[in-house]
Design a protein around this motif. Structure first.
Motif, PDB file in Angstrom:
ATOM      1  N   LYS A  18     -17.796 -16.678  -6.458  1.00 32.24           N
ATOM      2  CA  LYS A  18     -17.906 -15.675  -7.518  1.00 32.24           C
ATOM      3  C   LYS A  18     -18.717 -14.475  -7.055  1.00 32.24           C
ATOM      4  O   LYS A  18     -18.346 -13.316  -7.312  1.00 32.24           O
ATOM      5  CB  LYS A  18     -18.552 -16.302  -8.762  1.00 32.24           C
ATOM      6  N   LEU A  19     -19.808 -14.727  -6.349  1.00 31.42           N
ATOM      7  CA  LEU A  19     -20.637 -13.635  -5.839  1.00 31.42           C
ATOM      8  C   LEU A  19     -19.899 -12.828  -4.780  1.00 31.42           C
ATOM      9  O   LEU A  19     -20.006 -11.597  -4.739  1.00 31.42           O
ATOM     10  CB  LEU A  19     -21.943 -14.190  -5.257  1.00 31.42           C
ATOM     11  N   PHE A  20     -19.142 -13.508  -3.923  1.00 30.08           N
ATOM     12  CA  PHE A  20     -18.364 -12.808  -2.905  1.00 30.08           C
ATOM     13  C   PHE A  20     -17.390 -11.829  -3.552  1.00 30.08           C
ATOM     14  O   PHE A  20     -17.196 -10.710  -3.059  1.00 30.08           O
ATOM     15  CB  PHE A  20     -17.565 -13.805  -2.049  1.00 30.08           C
ATOM     16  N   ILE A  21     -16.759 -12.256  -4.638  1.00 28.17           N
ATOM     17  CA  ILE A  21     -15.764 -11.427  -5.311  1.00 28.17           C
ATOM     18  C   ILE A  21     -16.430 -10.291  -6.085  1.00 28.17           C
ATOM     19  O   ILE A  21     -16.042  -9.120  -5.957  1.00 28.17           O
ATOM     20  CB  ILE A  21     -14.898 -12.292  -6.253  1.00 28.17           C
ATOM     21  N   GLU A  22     -17.452 -10.621  -6.874  1.00 27.83           N
ATOM     22  CA  GLU A  22     -18.057  -9.638  -7.766  1.00 27.83           C
ATOM     23  C   GLU A  22     -18.933  -8.632  -7.021  1.00 27.83           C
ATOM     24  O   GLU A  22     -18.961  -7.446  -7.380  1.00 27.83           O
ATOM     25  CB  GLU A  22     -18.880 -10.343  -8.841  1.00 27.83           C
ATOM     26  N   PHE A  23     -19.657  -9.080  -6.023  1.00 34.74           N
ATOM     27  CA  PHE A  23     -20.602  -8.195  -5.339  1.00 34.74           C
ATOM     28  C   PHE A  23     -20.124  -7.801  -3.936  1.00 34.74           C
ATOM     29  O   PHE A  23     -20.436  -6.713  -3.465  1.00 34.74           O
ATOM     30  CB  PHE A  23     -21.979  -8.858  -5.252  1.00 34.74           C
ATOM     31  N   GLY A  24     -19.389  -8.686  -3.278  1.00 35.87           N
ATOM     32  CA  GLY A  24     -18.922  -8.376  -1.940  1.00 35.87           C
ATOM     33  C   GLY A  24     -17.569  -7.706  -1.890  1.00 35.87           C
ATOM     34  O   GLY A  24     -17.163  -7.188  -0.849  1.00 35.87           O
ATOM     35  N   GLY A  25     -16.847  -7.720  -3.002  1.00 36.84           N
ATOM     36  CA  GLY A  25     -15.534  -7.088  -3.040  1.00 36.84           C
ATOM     37  C   GLY A  25     -14.446  -7.872  -2.336  1.00 36.84           C
ATOM     38  O   GLY A  25     -13.419  -7.307  -1.935  1.00 36.84           O
ATOM     39  N   LEU A  26     -14.615  -9.180  -2.205  1.00 38.06           N
ATOM     40  CA  LEU A  26     -13.627 -10.017  -1.529  1.00 38.06           C
ATOM     41  C   LEU A  26     -12.293 -10.001  -2.280  1.00 38.06           C
ATOM     42  O   LEU A  26     -12.259 -10.165  -3.495  1.00 38.06           O
ATOM     43  CB  LEU A  26     -14.147 -11.451  -1.423  1.00 38.06           C
ATOM     44  N   LYS A  27     -11.187  -9.817  -1.511  1.00 35.03           N
ATOM     45  CA  LYS A  27      -9.842  -9.803  -2.070  1.00 35.03           C
ATOM     46  C   LYS A  27      -9.021 -10.952  -1.475  1.00 35.03           C
ATOM     47  O   LYS A  27      -9.299 -11.418  -0.370  1.00 35.03           O
ATOM     48  CB  LYS A  27      -9.146  -8.479  -1.773  1.00 35.03           C
ATOM     49  N   PRO A  28      -7.984 -11.414  -2.191  1.00 28.17           N
ATOM     50  CA  PRO A  28      -7.194 -12.553  -1.713  1.00 28.17           C
ATOM     51  C   PRO A  28      -6.517 -12.336  -0.362  1.00 28.17           C
ATOM     52  O   PRO A  28      -6.271 -13.296   0.367  1.00 28.17           O
ATOM     53  CB  PRO A  28      -6.160 -12.751  -2.819  1.00 28.17           C
TER      54      PRO A  28
END
Length: 236
Positions: A18-28
């Motif tokens: 969740k942190l990677f997606i919300e703060f790191g901008g990780l995309k599929p």
């Protein structure tokens, strides 16, 4: 498998995803590098997030964890790859053949969209950490982001340590860093916040936002246990 790290295995992995997606901008569809893949606590949760167009690469200095991930993750998810880096570390790989301070990541330049290091810089000396920053800058695409957890020393954390509120007693100063014990310094290492910011910049990276401070030193408001830095490659 004993080598899983602290905390609940699945819960911790989900929290960091969740942190990677919300703060790191990780995309599929990103190419992802996991520096310190362990036994796949983070990778296992990314298998249901990364698309077939995405790619995961991870390496770790503990061969046992790499072997486990190859058998239990790569066999089911062919876009997930794990490598053993036989790097010396008194805490986790005392028989390692290579020094982290001269290690080259086995990946091409400008390759990854997203890189993360969880509980890696918390076990590395200054020269080793700087070498990793140089390699991260090399393999990260322009505009790519890095998610780093670490222990940062600043006025607030020093005050809480002095008051006995901290779970980590960083009272021993080494060359450019701090440790909780001189007998086994790599068990827990911290860096001055100002130094970390300058080190990031020296290697062509920049902080994309202010540090997110953790609860380790006794703070009442926090995002996670360790401090978090979100770093971006803005080179042209």
């Amino acid at each position: 498998m004993d080598f899983v790290g602290d905390g609940d295995f699945k819960k911790t992995g989900l929290e960091f995803r969740k942190l990677f997606i919300e703060f790191g901008g990780l995309k599929p569809d990103h190419r992802v590098l996991d520096v310190g893949s362990g036994i796949g606590r983070m990778a296992g949760r990314l298998t249901s997030y990364l698309s077939p167009q995405g790619e995961y690469q991870g390496f770790d200095i503990v061969k046992m964890g790499v072997d486990w991930c190859q058998v239990n993750i790569t066999s089911r998810y062919p876009n997930f790859h794990f490598q053993h880096a036989d790097i010396h570390n008194n805490q986790y790989n005392p028989g390692g053949r290579y020094r982290a301070s001269i290690y080259s990541f086995p990946y091409p330049d400008d390759y990854f969209d997203f890189i993360y290091l969880t509980s890696v810089f918390t076990h590395m000396f200054t020269g080793d950490m700087e070498r990793y920053l140089a390699e991260i800058s090399r393999v990260l695409k322009t505009g790519g982001r890095v998610f780093i957890t670490c222990f940062l020393m600043n006025d607030e954390s020093r005050e809480f340590i002095a008051k006995g509120r901290s779970t980590q007693n960083f009272i021993h100063k080494l060359d450019g860093c701090y440790t909780t014990t001189v007998e086994n310094p790599e068990a827990a290492i911290a860096f001055d916040e100002d130094y970390m910011q300058s080190a990031v910049q020296r290697f062509g990276l920049s902080l994309s936002e202010p540090a997110h401070f953790g609860s380790w030193c006794g703070r009442s408001k926090f995002l996670s246990y360790q401090d978090i830095l979100i770093v971006q490659n803005q080179s042209t």
